[in-house]
Design a protein around this motif. Structure first.
Motif, PDB file in Angstrom:
ATOM      1  N   MET A   4       0.845  -1.197   0.000  1.00  0.00           N
ATOM      2  CA  MET A   4       0.000   0.000   0.000  1.00  0.00           C
ATOM      3  C   MET A   4       0.875   1.238   0.000  1.00  0.00           C
ATOM      4  O   MET A   4       1.769   1.372   0.841  1.00  0.00           O
ATOM      5  CB  MET A   4      -0.896   0.031   1.240  1.00  0.00           C
ATOM      6  N   ASP A   5       0.615   2.141  -0.933  1.00  0.00           N
ATOM      7  CA  ASP A   5       1.278   3.440  -0.975  1.00  0.00           C
ATOM      8  C   ASP A   5       0.344   4.399  -0.257  1.00  0.00           C
ATOM      9  O   ASP A   5      -0.801   4.572  -0.681  1.00  0.00           O
ATOM     10  CB  ASP A   5       1.508   3.852  -2.426  1.00  0.00           C
ATOM     11  N   TYR A   6       0.824   5.020   0.803  1.00  0.00           N
ATOM     12  CA  TYR A   6      -0.040   5.737   1.720  1.00  0.00           C
ATOM     13  C   TYR A   6       0.345   7.191   1.904  1.00  0.00           C
ATOM     14  O   TYR A   6       1.525   7.511   2.024  1.00  0.00           O
ATOM     15  CB  TYR A   6       0.067   5.062   3.097  1.00  0.00           C
ATOM     16  N   ASP A   7      -0.663   8.059   1.963  1.00  0.00           N
ATOM     17  CA  ASP A   7      -0.512   9.412   2.483  1.00  0.00           C
ATOM     18  C   ASP A   7      -0.899   9.286   3.953  1.00  0.00           C
ATOM     19  O   ASP A   7      -2.070   9.048   4.274  1.00  0.00           O
ATOM     20  CB  ASP A   7      -1.425  10.384   1.740  1.00  0.00           C
ATOM     21  N   VAL A   8       0.059   9.380   4.842  1.00  0.00           N
ATOM     22  CA  VAL A   8      -0.168   9.080   6.253  1.00  0.00           C
ATOM     23  C   VAL A   8      -0.862  10.248   6.943  1.00  0.00           C
ATOM     24  O   VAL A   8      -0.326  11.358   7.016  1.00  0.00           O
ATOM     25  CB  VAL A   8       1.152   8.716   6.965  1.00  0.00           C
ATOM     26  N   THR A   9      -2.058   9.966   7.424  1.00  0.00           N
ATOM     27  CA  THR A   9      -2.870  10.895   8.209  1.00  0.00           C
ATOM     28  C   THR A   9      -3.417  10.109   9.401  1.00  0.00           C
ATOM     29  O   THR A   9      -3.359   8.871   9.393  1.00  0.00           O
ATOM     30  CB  THR A   9      -4.058  11.437   7.384  1.00  0.00           C
ATOM     31  N   ARG A  58       2.641  16.465   2.442  1.00  0.00           N
ATOM     32  CA  ARG A  58       2.235  15.079   2.709  1.00  0.00           C
ATOM     33  C   ARG A  58       3.377  14.296   3.336  1.00  0.00           C
ATOM     34  O   ARG A  58       4.544  14.556   3.096  1.00  0.00           O
ATOM     35  CB  ARG A  58       1.814  14.395   1.410  1.00  0.00           C
ATOM     36  N   ARG A  59       2.969  13.323   4.090  1.00  0.00           N
ATOM     37  CA  ARG A  59       3.909  12.346   4.646  1.00  0.00           C
ATOM     38  C   ARG A  59       3.531  11.002   4.031  1.00  0.00           C
ATOM     39  O   ARG A  59       2.553  10.391   4.426  1.00  0.00           O
ATOM     40  CB  ARG A  59       3.807  12.309   6.160  1.00  0.00           C
ATOM     41  N   SER A  60       4.310  10.584   3.062  1.00  0.00           N
ATOM     42  CA  SER A  60       4.001   9.359   2.336  1.00  0.00           C
ATOM     43  C   SER A  60       4.779   8.189   2.894  1.00  0.00           C
ATOM     44  O   SER A  60       5.902   8.342   3.373  1.00  0.00           O
ATOM     45  CB  SER A  60       4.336   9.522   0.854  1.00  0.00           C
ATOM     46  N   ALA A  61       4.174   7.003   2.791  1.00  0.00           N
ATOM     47  CA  ALA A  61       4.837   5.776   3.208  1.00  0.00           C
ATOM     48  C   ALA A  61       4.373   4.641   2.310  1.00  0.00           C
ATOM     49  O   ALA A  61       3.238   4.647   1.817  1.00  0.00           O
ATOM     50  CB  ALA A  61       4.514   5.445   4.664  1.00  0.00           C
ATOM     51  N   LEU A  62       5.250   3.702   2.099  1.00  0.00           N
ATOM     52  CA  LEU A  62       4.925   2.475   1.389  1.00  0.00           C
ATOM     53  C   LEU A  62       4.937   1.356   2.421  1.00  0.00           C
ATOM     54  O   LEU A  62       5.951   1.136   3.092  1.00  0.00           O
ATOM     55  CB  LEU A  62       5.955   2.189   0.290  1.00  0.00           C
ATOM     56  N   ILE A  63       3.801   0.686   2.558  1.00  0.00           N
ATOM     57  CA  ILE A  63       3.664  -0.405   3.520  1.00  0.00           C
ATOM     58  C   ILE A  63       3.680  -1.714   2.738  1.00  0.00           C
ATOM     59  O   ILE A  63       2.926  -1.867   1.777  1.00  0.00           O
ATOM     60  CB  ILE A  63       2.332  -0.309   4.291  1.00  0.00           C
ATOM     61  N   THR A  64       4.529  -2.633   3.156  1.00  0.00           N
ATOM     62  CA  THR A  64       4.578  -3.948   2.540  1.00  0.00           C
ATOM     63  C   THR A  64       4.408  -4.993   3.633  1.00  0.00           C
ATOM     64  O   THR A  64       5.133  -4.966   4.639  1.00  0.00           O
ATOM     65  CB  THR A  64       5.918  -4.178   1.812  1.00  0.00           C
TER      66      THR A  64
END
Length: 135
Positions: A4-9, A58-64
């Protein structure tokens, strides 16, 4: 594998908990659901609270999340090169215990910088083994 590619909020942290929990159930890993939801929440909250936003704010994160033969591997990648720092939270502190908690819960835990200039924070959770019956 779940990616999941996420904009962390704050809302997306809660949604990630639900999605990771659903995948662990789908994979037949019910005993890891609560732990998996907790650790993904802690790692994403660290992204939210401790990484620099990009130029769009934005604070983006990739979750695997990867199913393994004996459990699950989880990685949160972000583009901030600062490695997470464990804090010694006092009895009255309301935060500062997340990484301590994750490091105790996870069977393996670590963080490393990536060639892109960001970092990976990763962990493994092993499925609890059923005790063998006594003859």
């Amino acid at each position: 594998m779940l990616e999941m590619d996420y904009d962390v909020t704050p809302l997306s942290v809660r949604i990630a908990r639900v999605i990771v929990s659903a995948h662990l159930r789908l994979w037949g890993m019910e005993k890891l659901v609560d732990t998996g939801a907790l650790v993904v929440s802690e790692l994403l909250t660290n992204v939210l609270n401790h990484t620099r936003p990009d130029r769009d704010g934005r604070r983006s994160a990739l979750i695997t999340v990867t199913r393994t033969p004996d459990g699950v591997a989880l990685c949160v990648h972000d583009e901030d090169p600062s490695l997470p720092q464990r804090r010694c939270a006092g009895d009255e502190d309301e935060d500062g215990r997340g990484l301590q908690l994750v490091s105790v819960i996870a069977d393996q835990f670590g963080a490393s910088r990536t060639p892109s200039g960001g970092k990976d924070v990763w962990l493994t959770l092993l499925s609890p083994r059923e005790p063998k019956a006594m003859p």
